[in-house]
Design a protein around this motif. Structure first.
Motif, PDB file in Angstrom:
ATOM      1  N   MET A  16       2.978   7.968  -3.548  1.00  0.00           N
ATOM      2  CA  MET A  16       2.825   6.629  -2.981  1.00  0.00           C
ATOM      3  C   MET A  16       2.748   5.658  -4.133  1.00  0.00           C
ATOM      4  SD  MET A  16      -0.428   5.637  -0.547  1.00  0.00           S
ATOM      5  CE  MET A  16       0.030   6.125   0.802  1.00  0.00           C
ATOM      6  N   ARG A  57       1.660   2.316  -6.504  1.00  0.00           N
ATOM      7  CA  ARG A  57       0.547   1.836  -6.448  1.00  0.00           C
ATOM      8  C   ARG A  57       0.620   0.264  -6.132  1.00  0.00           C
ATOM      9  NH1 ARG A  57      -2.705  -0.473 -10.845  1.00  0.00           N
ATOM     10  NH2 ARG A  57      -4.913  -0.011 -10.424  1.00  0.00           N
ATOM     11  N   LYS A 106      -5.937  -0.805   1.801  1.00  0.00           N
ATOM     12  CA  LYS A 106      -6.326   0.525   1.974  1.00  0.00           C
ATOM     13  C   LYS A 106      -5.297   1.153   0.934  1.00  0.00           C
ATOM     14  CE  LYS A 106      -6.252   4.113   5.331  1.00  0.00           C
ATOM     15  NZ  LYS A 106      -6.590   4.496   6.479  1.00  0.00           N
ATOM     16  N   LYS A 107      -3.953   0.740   0.749  1.00  0.00           N
ATOM     17  CA  LYS A 107      -3.222   1.628  -0.176  1.00  0.00           C
ATOM     18  C   LYS A 107      -3.694   1.635  -1.638  1.00  0.00           C
ATOM     19  CE  LYS A 107       1.607   0.767   1.690  1.00  0.00           C
ATOM     20  NZ  LYS A 107       2.889   0.304   1.290  1.00  0.00           N
ATOM     21  N   ARG A 108      -4.304   0.209  -1.905  1.00  0.00           N
ATOM     22  CA  ARG A 108      -4.741   0.162  -3.244  1.00  0.00           C
ATOM     23  C   ARG A 108      -5.894   1.100  -3.494  1.00  0.00           C
ATOM     24  NH1 ARG A 108      -4.482  -3.598  -7.757  1.00  0.00           N
ATOM     25  NH2 ARG A 108      -6.327  -3.368  -8.815  1.00  0.00           N
ATOM     26  N   LEU A 109      -6.699   1.334  -2.478  1.00  0.00           N
ATOM     27  CA  LEU A 109      -8.085   2.132  -2.597  1.00  0.00           C
ATOM     28  C   LEU A 109      -7.434   3.587  -2.533  1.00  0.00           C
ATOM     29  CD1 LEU A 109     -10.378   0.193  -0.372  1.00  0.00           C
ATOM     30  CD2 LEU A 109     -10.613   0.205  -2.816  1.00  0.00           C
ATOM     31  N   SER A 110      -6.455   4.061  -1.726  1.00  0.00           N
ATOM     32  CA  SER A 110      -6.102   5.281  -1.880  1.00  0.00           C
ATOM     33  C   SER A 110      -5.495   5.843  -3.117  1.00  0.00           C
ATOM     34  CB  SER A 110      -5.501   5.777  -0.390  1.00  0.00           C
ATOM     35  OG  SER A 110      -4.061   5.081  -0.603  1.00  0.00           O
ATOM     36  N   SER A 111      -4.808   4.737  -3.779  1.00  0.00           N
ATOM     37  CA  SER A 111      -3.949   5.148  -4.835  1.00  0.00           C
ATOM     38  C   SER A 111      -4.823   5.297  -6.165  1.00  0.00           C
ATOM     39  CB  SER A 111      -2.841   4.383  -4.925  1.00  0.00           C
ATOM     40  OG  SER A 111      -3.418   2.944  -5.323  1.00  0.00           O
ATOM     41  N   SER A 112      -6.026   4.670  -6.126  1.00  0.00           N
ATOM     42  CA  SER A 112      -6.951   4.706  -7.216  1.00  0.00           C
ATOM     43  C   SER A 112      -7.837   5.897  -7.313  1.00  0.00           C
ATOM     44  CB  SER A 112      -7.507   3.413  -7.418  1.00  0.00           C
ATOM     45  OG  SER A 112      -8.361   3.257  -6.178  1.00  0.00           O
TER      46      SER A 112
END
Length: 134
Positions: free
Chosen positions: A1, A3, A128-134
């Motif tokens: 995914m 970032r 949500k994408k940012r939190l799941s990728s970190s």
């Protein structure tokens, strides 16, 4: 995914703020016009200079009121069956403009707020994408 970068997140936040500002601006115009419609009488002493009924783009009527010419947007049905006794025009002294009572409908205000809600959903997806990728 992939970032999400800070630049992308800030862009989405700015679009979200812009959509909210636009929706509030449209609401304020609608509220101002409704206040004038409810508190003032329609103008009477105007002359119709031109009637422009278009199929795809907005229809308008060119009127002369107090020595000035104003293009007034009207719905196509009222333009095709134009009758000066059935159409009520209102004058906004603050903005020096004339408009027809159905010139800004509630559906347009609702559409602006739906656009804002869509931008909120987009913002939440990006976060949500940012939190799941970190």
């Amino acid at each position: 995914m992939k970032r999400v970068t800070n630049k992308e997140l800030i862009s989405v936040i700015l679009i979200n703020i812009g959509a909210l500002a636009f929706a509030i601006y449209i609401w304020l115009i609608y509220d101002h016009r409704q206040t004038i419609i409810n508190s003032e009488e329609p103008i009477q002493n105007y002359s119709v200079l031109e009637v422009n009924c278009y199929r795809k783009k907005g229809s308008n009527i060119l009127i002369e009121f107090k020595g000035k010419q104003y293009y007034v947007e009207v719905v196509r049905d009222k333009c095709i069956h134009f009758d000066p006794q059935k159409i009520q025009f209102f004058y906004d002294k603050e903005r020096d403009e004339v408009y027809e009572e159905s010139g800004l409908a509630v559906r347009q205000v609702v559409a602006c707020f739906i656009l804002y809600l869509c931008s909120c959903i987009w913002l939440f997806v990006v976060i949500k994408k940012r939190l799941s990728s970190s």
